[in-house]
Design a protein around this motif. Structure first.
Motif, PDB file in Angstrom:
ATOM      1  N   ARG A 225       0.722  -1.069   0.425  1.00  0.00           N
ATOM      2  CA  ARG A 225       0.094  -0.190  -0.186  1.00  0.00           C
ATOM      3  C   ARG A 225       0.736   1.462  -0.383  1.00  0.00           C
ATOM      4  O   ARG A 225       0.587   2.248  -0.957  1.00  0.00           O
ATOM      5  CB  ARG A 225      -1.232  -0.379   0.570  1.00  0.00           C
ATOM      6  CG  ARG A 225      -2.323  -1.597   1.330  1.00  0.00           C
ATOM      7  CD  ARG A 225      -3.048  -0.659   2.286  1.00  0.00           C
ATOM      8  NE  ARG A 225      -3.531  -1.968   2.527  1.00  0.00           N
ATOM      9  CZ  ARG A 225      -4.657  -1.970   3.601  1.00  0.00           C
ATOM     10  NH1 ARG A 225      -4.377  -1.058   3.876  1.00  0.00           N
ATOM     11  NH2 ARG A 225      -5.987  -3.062   3.165  1.00  0.00           N
ATOM     12  N   ALA A 226       2.026   1.031   0.747  1.00  0.00           N
ATOM     13  CA  ALA A 226       3.057   2.404   0.530  1.00  0.00           C
ATOM     14  C   ALA A 226       3.658   3.018  -0.807  1.00  0.00           C
ATOM     15  O   ALA A 226       3.690   3.728  -1.339  1.00  0.00           O
ATOM     16  CB  ALA A 226       3.736   2.140   1.554  1.00  0.00           C
ATOM     17  N   SER A 227       3.608   1.353  -1.592  1.00  0.00           N
ATOM     18  CA  SER A 227       4.166   1.689  -2.612  1.00  0.00           C
ATOM     19  C   SER A 227       3.356   2.149  -3.430  1.00  0.00           C
ATOM     20  O   SER A 227       3.325   3.604  -4.701  1.00  0.00           O
ATOM     21  CB  SER A 227       5.257   0.750  -2.753  1.00  0.00           C
ATOM     22  OG  SER A 227       6.317  -0.102  -2.357  1.00  0.00           O
ATOM     23  N   ALA A 228       1.774   1.470  -3.925  1.00  0.00           N
ATOM     24  CA  ALA A 228       0.855   1.998  -4.224  1.00  0.00           C
ATOM     25  C   ALA A 228       0.699   3.648  -4.613  1.00  0.00           C
ATOM     26  O   ALA A 228      -0.241   4.227  -5.120  1.00  0.00           O
ATOM     27  CB  ALA A 228       0.183   1.011  -4.256  1.00  0.00           C
ATOM     28  N   ALA A 229       0.803   4.491  -3.467  1.00  0.00           N
ATOM     29  CA  ALA A 229       0.797   5.529  -2.346  1.00  0.00           C
ATOM     30  C   ALA A 229       0.863   6.704  -2.864  1.00  0.00           C
ATOM     31  O   ALA A 229       0.583   7.269  -3.376  1.00  0.00           O
ATOM     32  CB  ALA A 229      -0.088   5.868  -1.125  1.00  0.00           C
ATOM     33  N   ARG A 230       2.574   6.561  -3.799  1.00  0.00           N
ATOM     34  CA  ARG A 230       3.250   7.183  -4.485  1.00  0.00           C
ATOM     35  C   ARG A 230       2.407   8.147  -4.787  1.00  0.00           C
ATOM     36  O   ARG A 230       3.031   8.955  -5.521  1.00  0.00           O
ATOM     37  CB  ARG A 230       4.682   6.406  -4.876  1.00  0.00           C
ATOM     38  CG  ARG A 230       5.344   5.494  -3.528  1.00  0.00           C
ATOM     39  CD  ARG A 230       5.948   4.975  -3.670  1.00  0.00           C
ATOM     40  NE  ARG A 230       7.308   4.520  -2.163  1.00  0.00           N
ATOM     41  CZ  ARG A 230       9.175   4.045  -2.357  1.00  0.00           C
ATOM     42  NH1 ARG A 230       9.456   4.007  -3.432  1.00  0.00           N
ATOM     43  NH2 ARG A 230       9.445   3.600  -1.436  1.00  0.00           N
ATOM     44  N   SER A 231       2.325   7.514  -5.903  1.00  0.00           N
ATOM     45  CA  SER A 231       2.043   8.595  -7.423  1.00  0.00           C
ATOM     46  C   SER A 231       0.964   9.861  -6.902  1.00  0.00           C
ATOM     47  O   SER A 231       1.148  10.427  -7.092  1.00  0.00           O
ATOM     48  CB  SER A 231       1.040   7.655  -8.797  1.00  0.00           C
ATOM     49  OG  SER A 231      -0.299   6.675  -8.265  1.00  0.00           O
ATOM     50  N   LEU A 232      -0.168   9.334  -5.805  1.00  0.00           N
ATOM     51  CA  LEU A 232      -1.176   9.941  -5.133  1.00  0.00           C
ATOM     52  C   LEU A 232      -0.157  11.562  -4.709  1.00  0.00           C
ATOM     53  O   LEU A 232      -0.417  12.340  -5.044  1.00  0.00           O
ATOM     54  CB  LEU A 232      -2.180   9.394  -4.008  1.00  0.00           C
ATOM     55  CG  LEU A 232      -2.914   8.857  -4.586  1.00  0.00           C
ATOM     56  CD1 LEU A 232      -2.623   7.513  -5.142  1.00  0.00           C
ATOM     57  CD2 LEU A 232      -4.064   8.636  -3.958  1.00  0.00           C
ATOM     58  N   LEU A 233       1.307  10.463  -3.811  1.00  0.00           N
ATOM     59  CA  LEU A 233       1.856  11.856  -3.570  1.00  0.00           C
ATOM     60  C   LEU A 233       2.195  12.645  -3.887  1.00  0.00           C
ATOM     61  O   LEU A 233       2.987  13.799  -3.673  1.00  0.00           O
ATOM     62  CB  LEU A 233       2.525  11.232  -2.252  1.00  0.00           C
ATOM     63  CG  LEU A 233       1.729  10.460  -0.533  1.00  0.00           C
ATOM     64  CD1 LEU A 233       2.234   9.031  -0.473  1.00  0.00           C
ATOM     65  CD2 LEU A 233       0.873  11.151   0.049  1.00  0.00           C
TER      66      LEU A 233
END
Length: 303
Positions: A225-233
């Motif tokens: 999840r942390a890696s997947a959220a990178r594009s949002l951040l």
């Protein structure tokens, strides 16, 4: 250089609104931004879950009720909100059994697209910086957007088809919003991103036996999840991010990996179709955007 959340600058004095913030990617985005000093408004339907998470997370976090399946709730939320810097349209439903929203929309389209369309329109004149809308690689699963039957009133319902339609609409909305902001000479920006594949909890809500194995399987083939959220951040905080780019993971068929420019379908780049979707979304929600075109302004062409 590979972008990581460590590169997020100090966010003191900035306010972010994150829809669906109490689960999946929303938790990662909320906790990361709060740790950088931002004020984060968790816009959530389930207040108990949101408050439980906020109470155990450091930072300036505010919990507000928002039910994207009910336009009256969207309006009430917008009425309560003041100025903000960034709106992150993150909440979503995936592959659920057929249902309708309080306003009669097919549930996935109503929540994933129309709810966010209405919310963004109501808040736009209070957004100082940008809007980030979360699409999906699944937007490429469909070959046509049925403007005259977006609510599955005449077509046979397909869970995956409805989800893909909603995420195509999300991508087209983000691009059309940027086009209109450019024409208006507005400094506000609109970004479209996708998270790749990750065990966010979305795939375990189908109401079928698939729910028992879906999350573990996604955990094996996808990314955290942390890696997947990178594009949002990245799209929410990077000062130089290009709003014409569809940002997301770049490896293994764009399911995982570093954030960079990723491909999108030709359908998502159809400007005439985007305009028709926009007009239908305004008609369905009753929300008109406060954007007036000017004679000047730089247009960011999507790619």
């Amino acid at each position: 250089m590979t972008w990581t959340p460590d590169l997020i600058p100090d966010q003191q004095g900035r306010t972010f609104v994150v829809t669906g913030a109490y689960g999946g990617l929303g938790q990662v985005v909320t906790s990361t931004l709060a740790a950088r000093g931002a004020t984060v408004v968790m816009a959530c339907r389930d207040l108990d879950r949101a408050r439980a998470f906020a109470q155990n997370t450091d930072g300036d976090i505010v919990v507000e009720r928002l039910d994207l399946a009910d336009l009256e709730s969207v309006r009430q939320f917008a009425d309560r909100l003041g100025e903000l810097d960034v709106l992150i349209n993150n909440a979503g439903l995936m592959n659920i059994p057929f249902a309708r929203t309080a306003d009669g929309f097919e549930m996935q389209f109503g929540v994933n697209h129309l709810g966010h369309f209405a919310l963004t329109g109501l808040l736009l004149d209070r957004i100082a910086d940008r809007v980030v809308s979360v699409s999906s690689i699944s937007h490429k699963w469909i070959r046509a957007l049925y403007i005259d039957d977006l609510q599955f009133e005449r077509r046979r319902y397909s869970r995956s088809g409805a989800y893909a339609q909603s995420k195509l609409a999300t991508l087209m909305f983000a691009r059309e919003l940027q086009h209109r902001l450019d024409r208006a000479g507005s400094p506000t920006r609109s970004y479209a991103v996708h998270p790749g594949v990750a065990p966010t909890g979305l795939v375990a809500r189908t109401g079928t036996p698939l729910d028992l194995v879906a999350e573990p399987f996604i955990g094996l083939v996808g990314q955290s999840r942390a890696s997947a959220a990178r594009s949002l951040l990245f799209a929410a905080t990077d000062r130089d991010a290009d709003p014409a780019t569809y940002w997301g993971p770049t490896r293994l068929l764009h399911t995982r990996g570093p954030v960079a420019a990723t491909p999108s379908s030709s359908l998502s780049r159809d400007h005439a179709l985007r305009q028709r979707l926009w007009e239908e979304s305004e008609r369905a929600t009753g929300i008109s955007y406060p954007i007036a075109p000017t004679a000047t302004g730089t247009v960011h062409e999507a790619h």
